[in-house]
Design an enzyme around this catalytic site. Structure first.
Site, PDB file in Angstrom:
ATOM      1  N   GLY A  83       0.739  -1.251   0.000  1.00 52.98           N
ATOM      2  CA  GLY A  83       0.000   0.000   0.000  1.00 52.98           C
ATOM      3  C   GLY A  83       0.769   1.302   0.000  1.00 52.98           C
ATOM      4  N   GLY A  89       2.598   2.718  -2.422  1.00 55.82           N
ATOM      5  CA  GLY A  89       2.809   3.313  -3.737  1.00 55.82           C
ATOM      6  C   GLY A  89       1.911   4.510  -4.014  1.00 55.82           C
ATOM      7  CB  CYS A 108      -0.942   1.401  -4.156  1.00 57.39           C
ATOM      8  SG  CYS A 108      -1.587  -0.057  -3.313  1.00 57.39           S
TER       9      CYS A 108
END
Length: 355
Positions: free
Chosen positions: A176, A178, A181
């Protein structure tokens, strides 16, 4: 239910403390690393940066630039068999084959491997905690004992160890963090990235394994912090998006610049952008699978990023930043950075007045 009270850290929560250094210039810093991998026994020498296996980043054109500095590219998995065979027949040293864990994924890899010789394989799923995933990694290692296997994603030491013991050479760390993301928003699941890197690196190195810090880096300083935390490789997505080598269409948008022409009309400035999206986004699912399945939700953003031209300038800026980090903390080599690093917890890391 239980609560862990120990505070976990992200890149934005720390700075590196400067120390006395004998380095006279940034050019004296050696960024090359040499690794021998635990399970495949293969070796690698180069600058341990990996372009992520994402549309607009993990392309063969990106690979052709990055390999010149010994950097790796995780090739996006949606190229067809013929294209993969053609390219992996010529390029194996710095190109990573990406795949999932379905029988179709395995059959496609067997077809590519029969016509070429991919050296690196990234077995890539969003949730590396599935027993099915770990079993697939073990099965793949049994069938392909000489491949350098990257497996992930996870964020804790226990499953890092389990993946290495089941055949992975390198574990991909990050859930998570990114830029595109949304897993943490959609699921509430994740782990602050710097702490994940530190803990997974400790677990992997105890077994002779390696890790990739995957996601969360927004600038060269974050990449340096990942290495300082123990990462052997750093994988970049958003930092390498928007370049010619990504292959995306350049989009023009027009903005008022505050000035008015002789006819009393606002003067418009043209700015160029490139589409970028997470590989679990609705856009990616629509492009590659014909849409989201009824039982899934999107876990990625769809955005546009400024068009940035050739990636070579970005790479120069990135490597220059890492070299500069090393001079500040007294690390002659990238290998020494984690040994020389002292993190300072802080409430803010930089001045934002002109952001």
């Amino acid at each position: 239910m239980r609560i862990e009270n120990e505070i976990k850290l992200d890149y934005s929560n720390v700075l590196l403390r400067p120390k006395r250094s004998t380095l006279g210039s940034r050019k004296d810093v050696n960024l090359n690393r040499t690794y021998t991998f635990r399970n495949s026994k293969a070796t690698y020498t180069g600058i341990p940066i990996i372009a992520a296996n994402m549309d607009g980043v993990g392309t063969w054109d990106m690979h052709n630039v990055l390999r010149q500095d010994g950097m790796l590219t995780a090739i996006v998995k949606h190229y067809n068999i013929a294209t993969q065979v053609e390219n992996f027949s010529k390029h194996t040293e710095f190109a990573i084959y990406s795949m999932g864990i379905t029988e179709d994924d395995l059959a496609k890899f067997r077809a590519v491997n029969s016509g070429s010789t991919p050296r690196w394989v990234c077995i890539d799923v969003a949730n590396g905690y599935s027993e099915r995933f770990i079993e697939f990694v073990a099965r793949f290692r049994d069938e392909f004992p000489d491949k350098i296997i990257i497996a992930g994603n996870v964020v804790t030491g226990d499953v890092t160890e389990e993946l290495i013991l089941n055949g992975a050479d390198i574990v991909k760390v990050g859930i998570g963090p990114g830029s595109v993301c949304t897993t943490r928003l959609q699921t509430g699941v994740g782990y602050p990235q710097l702490s994940a890197v530190i803990e997974c690196a400790d677990a992997a190195h105890g077994l002779g394994g390696h890790i990739i810090a995957d996601g969360g880096c927004t600038c060269p300083g974050d990449v340096s912090k990942a290495y300082a935390g123990g990462a052997d490789f750093v994988m970049l997505g958003g930092m390498l998006a928007g370049h010619d080598e990504g292959g995306g269409d350049v989009i023009s948008k027009y903005f008022r610049n505050g000035e008015i022409d002789e006819h009393g009309k606002y003067i418009l400035d043209e700015r160029q952008f490139v589409e970028f999206y997470g590989m679990s986004s609705e856009a990616a699912n629509e492009k590659h699978f014909g849409g989201l399945k009824s039982y899934r939700s999107s876990e990625g953003r769809e955005i546009t990023v400024p068009y940035r031209g050739a990636v070579s300038d970005t790479i120069q800026d990135l490597l220059g930043g890492i070299r500069s980090t090393c001079t500040y903390v007294g690390a002659n080599r990238l290998k020494d950075l984690s040994k020389c690093a002292t993190f300072i917890k802080c409430t803010d890391t930089h001045n934002r007045v002109y952001e």
